[in-house]
Scaffold this motif. Structure first.
Motif, PDB file in Angstrom:
ATOM      1  N   SER A   1       0.857  -1.187   0.000  1.00 29.95           N
ATOM      2  CA  SER A   1       0.000   0.000   0.000  1.00 29.95           C
ATOM      3  C   SER A   1       0.891   1.233   0.000  1.00 29.95           C
ATOM      4  CB  SER A   1      -0.911   0.013   1.230  1.00 29.95           C
ATOM      5  OG  SER A   1      -1.774  -1.104   1.216  1.00 29.95           O
TER       6      SER A   1
ATOM      7  N   ARG B   1       1.023   5.355   0.302  1.00 28.41           N
ATOM      8  CA  ARG B   1       0.269   6.479   0.867  1.00 28.41           C
ATOM      9  C   ARG B   1       1.009   7.786   0.564  1.00 28.41           C
ATOM     10  NH1 ARG B   1      -3.050   5.495   6.256  1.00 28.41           N
ATOM     11  NH2 ARG B   1      -4.391   4.629   4.615  1.00 28.41           N
TER      12      ARG B   1
ATOM     13  N   THR C   1      -4.278   6.759  -0.968  1.00 23.87           N
ATOM     14  CA  THR C   1      -3.642   5.471  -0.746  1.00 23.87           C
ATOM     15  C   THR C   1      -3.988   4.533  -1.894  1.00 23.87           C
ATOM     16  OG1 THR C   1      -3.961   5.792   1.643  1.00 23.87           O
ATOM     17  CG2 THR C   1      -3.252   3.614   0.908  1.00 23.87           C
TER      18      THR C   1
ATOM     19  N   TYR D   1      -3.482   0.546  -3.309  1.00 22.40           N
ATOM     20  CA  TYR D   1      -3.048  -0.821  -2.998  1.00 22.40           C
ATOM     21  C   TYR D   1      -2.687  -1.516  -4.302  1.00 22.40           C
ATOM     22  CZ  TYR D   1      -3.049  -5.736  -1.730  1.00 22.40           C
ATOM     23  OH  TYR D   1      -2.688  -7.060  -1.579  1.00 22.40           O
TER      24      TYR D   1
ATOM     25  N   ARG E   1       4.913   3.650   2.735  1.00 21.28           N
ATOM     26  CA  ARG E   1       4.616   2.343   2.166  1.00 21.28           C
ATOM     27  C   ARG E   1       4.382   1.339   3.281  1.00 21.28           C
ATOM     28  NH1 ARG E   1       8.896  -0.193  -2.059  1.00 21.28           N
ATOM     29  NH2 ARG E   1      10.204  -0.252  -0.185  1.00 21.28           N
TER      30      ARG E   1
ATOM     31  N   ASP F   1      -2.381  -5.071   2.240  1.00 21.16           N
ATOM     32  CA  ASP F   1      -3.481  -4.167   1.901  1.00 21.16           C
ATOM     33  C   ASP F   1      -3.898  -3.349   3.119  1.00 21.16           C
ATOM     34  OD1 ASP F   1      -5.659  -2.852   0.946  1.00 21.16           O
ATOM     35  OD2 ASP F   1      -6.883  -4.637   0.589  1.00 21.16           O
ATOM     36  N   HIS F   2      -3.540  -2.090   3.117  1.00 18.57           N
ATOM     37  CA  HIS F   2      -3.928  -1.162   4.192  1.00 18.57           C
ATOM     38  C   HIS F   2      -4.501   0.117   3.602  1.00 18.57           C
ATOM     39  CE1 HIS F   2      -2.182  -3.459   7.555  1.00 18.57           C
ATOM     40  NE2 HIS F   2      -1.249  -3.807   6.684  1.00 18.57           N
ATOM     41  N   HIS F   3      -5.142   0.007   2.437  1.00 10.43           N
ATOM     42  CA  HIS F   3      -5.610   1.239   1.792  1.00 10.43           C
ATOM     43  C   HIS F   3      -6.846   1.809   2.476  1.00 10.43           C
ATOM     44  CE1 HIS F   3      -8.603  -1.271  -0.346  1.00 10.43           C
ATOM     45  NE2 HIS F   3      -9.196  -0.140  -0.703  1.00 10.43           N
TER      46      HIS F   3
ATOM     47  N   TYR G   1       2.367   1.735   8.162  1.00  7.92           N
ATOM     48  CA  TYR G   1       3.211   2.427   7.181  1.00  7.92           C
ATOM     49  C   TYR G   1       4.596   2.652   7.768  1.00  7.92           C
ATOM     50  CZ  TYR G   1      -0.868   2.714   4.322  1.00  7.92           C
ATOM     51  OH  TYR G   1      -1.950   2.356   3.549  1.00  7.92           O
TER      52      TYR G   1
END
Length: 378
Positions: free
Chosen positions: A21, A23, A106, A108, A128, A132-134, A142
């Motif tokens: 992910s 950001r 964000t 992914y 980064r 999957d942390h969107h 992050y």
């Protein structure tokens, strides 16, 4: 945006992303009630598969205000595939924003991307996370920040706001690293276009100021570190942006600099440029802007005496081009950014206004540049 290859500094673009992910934080120069993003795979050699994307108001280095988190969709789908050389625009989502708000996008990227299309010099931190942390508003996952500290933006071409508010046409700042903001404060939003947007807001005439600077960019020729020549990218990066009213043109110093100078980001020999060639290039930009009813403001080329690429011949070219910019009468308006950084006319940026390389302004120098612009000319 620029292709991967021979960067000033190592970035994440060379290897790309796999099950990560990404950001990125940007500051708006116009608010609204809806927002959407533009993504670019302009220099990709393969399809880019985006598995998910979100946007929300930033609350810290990589954190997002939870109640502002919005899932982004593309033609109704939470994922999309962007062909090599292509772009994608998200569907608009409802999100109330104000001028100078900071938004976090964000992306992914589940599948291997290969080398990434990116903007090398963001002067902003990108984050980064593995997996999957969107949709995760917290910053905990992050754990990586782009290194070194100059920062880069990946795939993100633009953030657009819209809504019922009446927003004047945008100003585009077009140029090289001096417009891009090399030497500004990391995450400080004190590049000259940022400071110009703040001046307009303070004066009660807010309008978007879009930064179309690329570090090492030249007006006349493509170079590995500087991407497409200014002449080639002007339509894409300026005229094709939504609702453009004015462009400020500050470009040419990298064409002039000694070809093998480390400060201009080139490798190998480049043919010497002439003042007439640069003037013809500026004429082409003016005519292209005028054909689209965009006002063209010419900025004098800033001093570089003392920089690694300075020569007496190059200084003579800069003086000739600046004389033409100031007196030709073709530009709709002029801003003397050379004098802003060199008030005594020495040919050298004042010691208090550059980062130590005699080429790139520091935050005080960028403030002097922004302050030199007559807002009425915009």
């Amino acid at each position: 945006m620029r292709p991967t290859g021979a960067p000033w500094f190592k970035t994440w673009a060379e290897h790309g992303f796999t099950d990560q992910s990404l950001r990125q934080v940007v500051r708006l120069h116009a608010g609204g009630t809806q927002v959407r993003i533009r993504l670019s795979n302009a220099y990709g050699h393969t399809q880019l598969h985006l598995a998910g994307a979100s946007i929300g108001r930033s609350t810290g280095p990589a954190a997002v205000q939870p109640d502002t988190m919005r899932t982004l969709r593309f033609a109704g789908s939470p994922c999309t595939t962007i062909p090599a050389g292509g772009r994608a625009v998200s569907d608009p989502v409802a999100l109330n924003t104000e001028t100078l708000d900071e938004l976090t996008t964000t992306l992914y990227l589940r599948n291997p991307t290969g080398p990434a299309t990116y903007h090398q010099l963001s002067m902003a931190t990108t984050y980064r996370a593995p997996g999957d942390h969107h949709r995760d508003p917290a910053a905990t996952a992050y754990i990586e920040a782009v290194q070194p500290a100059y920062g880069s933006w990946y795939y993100l071409e633009g953030v657009e706001t819209s809504g019922p508010r009446s927003v004047p046409p945008a100003v585009v700042a077009f140029g090289d690293s001096i417009t891009d903001g090399f030497g500004a404060t990391i995450d400080g939003n004190d590049r000259y276009p940022d400071l110009l947007a703040e001046r307009l807001l303070t004066a009660g005439h807010p309008r978007p100021v879009l930064n179309a600077g690329i570090g090492s960019n030249r007006l006349l020729t493509d170079v590995p570190l500087g991407g497409d020549a200014g002449l080639a990218r002007f339509a894409r990066d300026v005229l094709d942006q939504p609702r453009i009213g004015t462009v400020i043109v500050l470009i040419g110093i990298n064409d002039i600099q000694q070809a093998d100078s480390p400060s201009n980001g080139t490798r190998g020999h480049c043919p010497p440029v002439t003042a007439e060639q640069l003037i013809d290039g500026h004429r082409a930009l003016i005519h292209a802007a005028r054909a689209r009813n965009v006002k063209a403001v010419g900025a004098t080329l800033t001093p570089f005496r003392g920089a690694a690429g300075w020569t007496t011949a190059g200084e003579a070219i800069r003086s000739r081009v600046n004389h033409w910019i100031s007196t030709n009468g073709i530009y709709d308006a002029i801003v003397d950014m050379s004098r802003a950084l060199d008030p005594d006319g020495t040919g050298r940026i004042h010691d208090d206004l550059h980062i130590g390389d005699y080429l790139h302004p520091n935050p005080a120098g960028y403030r002097a540049m922004a302050d030199s612009i007559d807002l009425a000319t915009l």
